[in-house]
Design a protein around this motif. Structure first.
Motif, mmCIF file in Angstrom:
data_model
loop_
_atom_site.group_PDB
_atom_site.id
_atom_site.type_symbol
_atom_site.label_atom_id
_atom_site.label_comp_id
_atom_site.label_asym_id
_atom_site.label_seq_id
_atom_site.Cartn_x
_atom_site.Cartn_y
_atom_site.Cartn_z
ATOM 1 N N UNK A 43 0.798 -1.240 0.000
ATOM 2 C CA UNK A 43 0.000 0.000 0.000
ATOM 3 C C UNK A 43 0.823 1.278 0.000
ATOM 4 N N UNK A 44 2.041 1.220 0.509
ATOM 5 C CA UNK A 44 2.829 2.448 0.696
ATOM 6 C C UNK A 44 3.600 2.809 -0.558
ATOM 7 N N UNK A 45 3.559 4.080 -0.947
ATOM 8 C CA UNK A 45 4.410 4.573 -2.032
ATOM 9 C C UNK A 45 5.170 5.759 -1.459
ATOM 10 N N UNK A 46 6.518 5.653 -1.355
ATOM 11 C CA UNK A 46 7.276 6.657 -0.604
ATOM 12 C C UNK A 46 7.008 8.095 -1.022
ATOM 13 N N UNK A 47 6.861 8.341 -2.334
ATOM 14 C CA UNK A 47 6.518 9.728 -2.665
ATOM 15 C C UNK A 47 5.163 9.768 -3.357
ATOM 16 N N UNK A 48 4.295 8.870 -2.969
ATOM 17 C CA UNK A 48 2.964 8.807 -3.561
ATOM 18 C C UNK A 48 1.938 9.593 -2.760
ATOM 19 N N UNK A 49 0.689 9.425 -3.176
ATOM 20 C CA UNK A 49 -0.407 10.141 -2.516
ATOM 21 C C UNK A 49 -0.787 9.489 -1.193
ATOM 22 N N UNK A 50 -0.578 8.181 -1.094
ATOM 23 C CA UNK A 50 -0.983 7.443 0.107
ATOM 24 C C UNK A 50 0.243 6.781 0.717
ATOM 25 N N UNK A 51 0.439 7.035 1.994
ATOM 26 C CA UNK A 51 1.660 6.532 2.642
ATOM 27 C C UNK A 51 1.321 5.867 3.967
ATOM 28 N N UNK A 52 2.116 4.883 4.288
ATOM 29 C CA UNK A 52 1.932 4.178 5.563
ATOM 30 C C UNK A 52 2.614 4.969 6.671
ATOM 31 N N UNK A 53 1.858 5.248 7.734
ATOM 32 C CA UNK A 53 2.430 5.950 8.897
ATOM 33 C C UNK A 53 2.527 4.963 10.052
ATOM 34 N N UNK A 54 3.630 5.019 10.768
ATOM 35 C CA UNK A 54 3.783 4.144 11.929
ATOM 36 C C UNK A 54 3.013 4.760 13.088
ATOM 37 N N UNK A 55 2.089 3.977 13.663
ATOM 38 C CA UNK A 55 1.065 4.549 14.535
ATOM 39 C C UNK A 55 0.902 3.798 15.854
ATOM 40 N N UNK A 56 1.905 3.893 16.735
ATOM 41 C CA UNK A 56 1.668 3.349 18.070
ATOM 42 C C UNK A 56 0.564 4.200 18.715
ATOM 43 N N UNK A 57 -0.506 3.573 19.190
ATOM 44 C CA UNK A 57 -1.682 4.374 19.587
ATOM 45 C C UNK A 57 -1.293 5.449 20.594
ATOM 46 N N UNK A 58 -0.776 5.024 21.725
ATOM 47 C CA UNK A 58 -0.147 5.918 22.710
ATOM 48 C C UNK A 58 0.653 5.033 23.637
ATOM 49 N N UNK A 59 1.451 5.651 24.502
ATOM 50 C CA UNK A 59 2.388 4.867 25.304
ATOM 51 C C UNK A 59 1.665 3.781 26.092
ATOM 52 N N UNK A 60 0.464 4.104 26.614
ATOM 53 C CA UNK A 60 -0.220 3.147 27.490
ATOM 54 C C UNK A 60 -0.709 1.904 26.755
ATOM 55 N N UNK A 61 -0.820 1.963 25.446
ATOM 56 C CA UNK A 61 -1.305 0.764 24.750
ATOM 57 C C UNK A 61 -0.165 -0.032 24.117
ATOM 58 N N UNK A 62 1.081 0.330 24.455
ATOM 59 C CA UNK A 62 2.219 -0.355 23.842
ATOM 60 C C UNK A 62 3.262 -0.739 24.887
ATOM 61 N N UNK A 63 3.793 -1.942 24.744
ATOM 62 C CA UNK A 63 4.929 -2.337 25.584
ATOM 63 C C UNK A 63 6.172 -1.592 25.104
ATOM 64 N N UNK A 64 7.201 -1.473 25.957
ATOM 65 C CA UNK A 64 8.438 -0.830 25.494
ATOM 66 C C UNK A 64 9.009 -1.546 24.270
#
Ligand code: GUN
Ligand code: ZN
Length: 421
Positions: free
Chosen positions: A190-211
């Motif tokens: 799905x990701x195209x580095x200089x395209x219209x649609x790009x994948x963003x890395x999205x850790x929801x917030x600190x509380x929903x993720x382990x270190x």
């Protein structure tokens, strides 16, 4: 053999209001044409913006009394929360448990995700949003649907699989290795580095993720030069819980810094309860901020100090943060940002707000060179707003556009020069 003649440019005659990005201007100044011509090439790019009297091509589609503006950028919103706007079950952590997590679990059902995805695009385009930072859900299926509906609409978007491996119902959690495999597949498909649609890395917030998950997310984003989007310091109870969950960390930002998640490609939403040191470090890292004032009011989270960011040269865009924000209309979000700044006794001007809602938002999402302003070479992502003819000056038009969205509806939204199907 003769080359086929390319279709002629299309020329739209109307009042035109746009930021004009310039190197070094974090919040660009505006240009206003009382009787202008927007010339759009057959490739959907802007050829020129000029006073109509000087236009090289006098045959135009007369859109008076409409005002043409760039499409709006909503730098932070949640696709699977489209149907739960307005559920007053806050503050933040209660609202997540009572309203958001149950709804987001439904998005592993592809048919449901598709139905809501179509609604999302319709609502965004009707409000004039053509560029966005979307949190999909922790379901890779729903994340693919988000890419598909955005592609069909022709918009620009950063789209993220929401990373969560703790602190939510089991149905929403994905352990680190599964999440990394899902990210790798989304990156490839799905990701195209200089395209219209790009994948963003999205850790929801600190509380929903382990270190471990946060560190893996930071490494993945660094390796593939992806935007990182997450929530930072939104609610006081959340801030306390975060420090308790990450013992030994001095402040909230420190959690992300320790995991490689605070860098010039990081986009932090909310940023309300920050110390001066955290603001200084955000500026030094050249990280970006998603200001979500309506959400901050609705969940009683507090007020972000917009000037604190702008004074330090931190790049800021506006976010609806649907569904904590109650509208897809970025003009209502801009009005809310105005109120917040007034309450902070550090006002922002309408000119600044208009730029924040358009080009600055595109810029924080990494699309500032392609959209967000009506200037030659950019995509013709623009709106025809129905503004009464008696508004003649820039100041009068701006007042209507920003603060009277109910009386100045979006009549047409154009993406890359086309009206989306
Ligand atoms: N923090 C973690 N998840 C969310 C969310 O979905 N919305 C908001 N406003 N804050 C969050
Ligand atoms: Zn959010």
């Amino acid at each position: 053999m003769t080359e086929p003649t390319p279709p002629p440019p299309r020329i739209y005659r109307a009042r035109i209001l746009t930021p004009v990005p310039a190197p070094g201007a974090a919040v660009p100044p505006l240009r206003f044409e009382e009787d202008g011509a927007l010339v759009v090439g057959a490739d959907g790019r802007i050829l020129s913006v000029e006073p109509y009297a000087r236009a090289a091509h006098p045959i135009a589609l007369d859109l008076h009394p409409h005002v043409l503006t760039p499409g709006f950028a909503d730098v932070h919103l949640h696709f699977p929360q489209t149907r739960v706007i307005g559920r007053a079950t806050g503050p933040l952590l209660d609202w997540l448990d009572r309203t958001v997590f149950p709804e987001e679990q439904r998005f592993s059902d592809e048919a449901y995700a598709r139905e809501v995805g179509a609604e999302l695009m319709t609502r965004m385009l009707s409000a004039g949003t053509t560029c966005s930072g979307l949190y999909a859900s922790s379901s890779p299926v729903a994340t693919r649907v988000a890419f598909e509906v955005a592609e069909r609409a022709g918009v620009l978007a950063q789209i993220g699989l929401v990373l969560m491996d703790r602190g939510a119902p089991d149905g929403l959690l994905a352990p680190r290795d599964r999440a990394l495999a899902d990210l790798a597949a989304l990156l490839a498909d799905c990701h195209r580095p200089s395209g219209d649609l790009r994948l963003a890395i999205t850790p929801r917030f600190a509380l929903s993720c382990s270190p471990e998950l946060l560190r893996a997310a930071g490494a993945f984003a660094g390796e593939h030069a992806l935007l990182v989007q997450t929530h930072l310091s939104e609610n006081e109870v959340e801030c306390e819980a975060t420090l308790a969950a990450f013992p030994g960390t001095a402040d909230y930002l420190g959690v992300y810094e320790a995991c490689g998640l605070s860098a010039d490609r990081s986009l932090f939403a909310h940023a309300i309860h920050l110390t001066d040191s955290e603001w200084d470090r955000i500026a030094a890292a050249k990280a970006r901020i998603a200001h979500c004032p309506d959400s901050n009011f609705f969940l009683g989270s507090g007020r972000m100090r917009l000037r604190e960011a702008l004074r330090r040269g931190v790049r800021v865009g506006l976010g609806s943060d649907v569904a904590a924000g109650r509208t897809f209309d970025m003009r209502r979000i801009a009005a809310s940002a105005y109120d917040t700044a007034l309450a902070e006794r550090d006002p922002v001007t309408p000119e600044e707000l208009f730029s924040l809602a358009t080009w600055c938002g595109a810029d924080v999402l990494g699309f500032g060179d392609r959209t967000g302003a009506l200037t030659p070479g950019r995509r013709a992502d623009f709106l025809a707003l129905d503004v009464p003819a008696y508004a003649r000056t820039c100041e009068e038009v701006l007042a209507h556009v920003l603060f009277a969205s109910d009386a100045t509806p979006v009549r047409r939204t154009y993406v890359a020069g086309q009206i989306p199907r």
